[in-house]
Design a protein around this motif. Sequence first.
Motif, PDB file in Angstrom:
ATOM      1  N   TYR A  23      -8.213  12.257  -0.775  1.00 36.29           N
ATOM      2  CA  TYR A  23      -7.410  11.912  -1.947  1.00 36.29           C
ATOM      3  C   TYR A  23      -6.255  10.983  -1.541  1.00 36.29           C
ATOM      4  CZ  TYR A  23      -4.473  12.274  -6.062  1.00 36.29           C
ATOM      5  OH  TYR A  23      -3.708  11.963  -7.162  1.00 36.29           O
ATOM      6  N   LEU A  24      -5.550  11.347  -0.485  1.00 33.88           N
ATOM      7  CA  LEU A  24      -4.385  10.568  -0.068  1.00 33.88           C
ATOM      8  C   LEU A  24      -4.764   9.214   0.532  1.00 33.88           C
ATOM      9  CD1 LEU A  24      -2.241  13.479   1.366  1.00 33.88           C
ATOM     10  CD2 LEU A  24      -1.673  12.054  -0.622  1.00 33.88           C
ATOM     11  N   ASP A  25      -5.908   9.138   1.178  1.00 28.48           N
ATOM     12  CA  ASP A  25      -6.351   7.855   1.750  1.00 28.48           C
ATOM     13  C   ASP A  25      -6.477   6.771   0.681  1.00 28.48           C
ATOM     14  OD1 ASP A  25      -6.433   8.493   4.445  1.00 28.48           O
ATOM     15  OD2 ASP A  25      -8.593   8.911   4.469  1.00 28.48           O
ATOM     16  N   ARG A  26      -6.730   7.149  -0.540  1.00 30.14           N
ATOM     17  CA  ARG A  26      -6.869   6.169  -1.639  1.00 30.14           C
ATOM     18  C   ARG A  26      -5.588   5.385  -1.906  1.00 30.14           C
ATOM     19  NH1 ARG A  26      -9.501  10.483  -5.820  1.00 30.14           N
ATOM     20  NH2 ARG A  26     -11.054  11.233  -4.367  1.00 30.14           N
ATOM     21  N   PHE A  27      -4.472   5.896  -1.388  1.00 33.42           N
ATOM     22  CA  PHE A  27      -3.185   5.269  -1.666  1.00 33.42           C
ATOM     23  C   PHE A  27      -2.714   4.341  -0.552  1.00 33.42           C
ATOM     24  CE2 PHE A  27      -2.737   9.403  -4.036  1.00 33.42           C
ATOM     25  CZ  PHE A  27      -2.993   8.849  -5.272  1.00 33.42           C
ATOM     26  N   TYR A  28      -3.520   4.139   0.469  1.00 41.03           N
ATOM     27  CA  TYR A  28      -3.070   3.359   1.618  1.00 41.03           C
ATOM     28  C   TYR A  28      -2.870   1.874   1.289  1.00 41.03           C
ATOM     29  CZ  TYR A  28      -2.753   1.387   6.273  1.00 41.03           C
ATOM     30  OH  TYR A  28      -2.324   0.704   7.377  1.00 41.03           O
ATOM     31  N   ILE A  29      -3.778   1.256   0.610  1.00 40.39           N
ATOM     32  CA  ILE A  29      -3.655  -0.186   0.332  1.00 40.39           C
ATOM     33  C   ILE A  29      -3.319  -0.503  -1.124  1.00 40.39           C
ATOM     34  CG2 ILE A  29      -4.923  -2.392   0.272  1.00 40.39           C
ATOM     35  CD1 ILE A  29      -6.153  -1.582   2.942  1.00 40.39           C
ATOM     36  N   PRO A  30      -4.055   0.033  -2.106  1.00 42.50           N
ATOM     37  CA  PRO A  30      -3.820  -0.431  -3.483  1.00 42.50           C
ATOM     38  C   PRO A  30      -2.453  -0.082  -4.070  1.00 42.50           C
ATOM     39  CG  PRO A  30      -5.447   1.326  -3.464  1.00 42.50           C
ATOM     40  CD  PRO A  30      -5.166   0.968  -2.034  1.00 42.50           C
ATOM     41  N   THR A  31      -1.724   0.844  -3.452  1.00 46.94           N
ATOM     42  CA  THR A  31      -0.379   1.156  -3.952  1.00 46.94           C
ATOM     43  C   THR A  31       0.639   0.103  -3.548  1.00 46.94           C
ATOM     44  OG1 THR A  31      -0.001   2.500  -1.980  1.00 46.94           O
ATOM     45  CG2 THR A  31      -0.703   3.655  -3.985  1.00 46.94           C
ATOM     46  N   ARG A  32       0.243  -0.771  -2.619  1.00 46.07           N
ATOM     47  CA  ARG A  32       1.195  -1.738  -2.064  1.00 46.07           C
ATOM     48  C   ARG A  32       0.917  -3.179  -2.425  1.00 46.07           C
ATOM     49  NH1 ARG A  32       1.000  -1.222   3.969  1.00 46.07           N
ATOM     50  NH2 ARG A  32      -1.157  -0.668   3.644  1.00 46.07           N
ATOM     51  N   TYR A  33      -0.328  -3.507  -2.724  1.00 47.48           N
ATOM     52  CA  TYR A  33      -0.698  -4.914  -2.886  1.00 47.48           C
ATOM     53  C   TYR A  33      -1.316  -5.173  -4.262  1.00 47.48           C
ATOM     54  CZ  TYR A  33      -0.145  -4.782   2.145  1.00 47.48           C
ATOM     55  OH  TYR A  33       0.353  -4.600   3.398  1.00 47.48           O
ATOM     56  N   PRO A  34      -0.835  -6.170  -4.976  1.00 52.07           N
ATOM     57  CA  PRO A  34      -1.413  -6.461  -6.292  1.00 52.07           C
ATOM     58  C   PRO A  34      -2.864  -6.911  -6.208  1.00 52.07           C
ATOM     59  CG  PRO A  34       0.217  -8.127  -5.706  1.00 52.07           C
ATOM     60  CD  PRO A  34       0.283  -7.063  -4.653  1.00 52.07           C
ATOM     61  N   ASN A  35      -3.294  -7.465  -5.097  1.00 47.67           N
ATOM     62  CA  ASN A  35      -4.694  -7.876  -5.006  1.00 47.67           C
ATOM     63  C   ASN A  35      -5.615  -6.714  -4.625  1.00 47.67           C
ATOM     64  OD1 ASN A  35      -3.882  -7.684  -2.344  1.00 47.67           O
ATOM     65  ND2 ASN A  35      -4.909  -9.552  -1.687  1.00 47.67           N
ATOM     66  N   GLY A  36      -5.047  -5.521  -4.493  1.00 49.12           N
ATOM     67  CA  GLY A  36      -5.859  -4.329  -4.257  1.00 49.12           C
ATOM     68  C   GLY A  36      -6.361  -3.719  -5.556  1.00 49.12           C
TER      69      GLY A  36
END
Length: 138
Positions: free
Chosen positions: A89-102
């Motif tokens: 569940y937490l791994d899902r937040f590694y990239i798309p929470t930070r980058y608009p192109n995610g």
Amino acid sequence: MSQSKSKYEAERWWLTAKEDLEVARALHESEKFSHACFLSQQSAEKVMKALWLSIDGDPWGHSIQKLVMQFPQPEMLSDVQKWIEYAGYLDRFYIPTRYPNGLPDLTPGQVYVLKDSLEAIEKATFFLNETRKLMKNE
């Protein structure tokens, strides 16, 4: 690395993870939900690395789920399936929470909501509390 050096490093990682979770809570209160989700992920990743270091392991990578599944002493983890589920569940937040192109056509601030942040903080708190117990028992 010597056992005492490993314990020292483990504690440094654990304390940093605790600070990340404290900041995640503050960001949640400020309605910065995507940032709170990311720091929750970071907290859980760091406590898993702390746990690895506490047994003189060599953690590598950013996937919490992988750090759990490859943990050298899985018998230490009670209900390992819960650890794996929460990690995924937490791994899902590694990239798309930070980058608009995610994300497709939206920003992280538009996508992540209160419920996401609450659940991420809850799961990261599980990791923080469980690893603390395990590290104290060693």
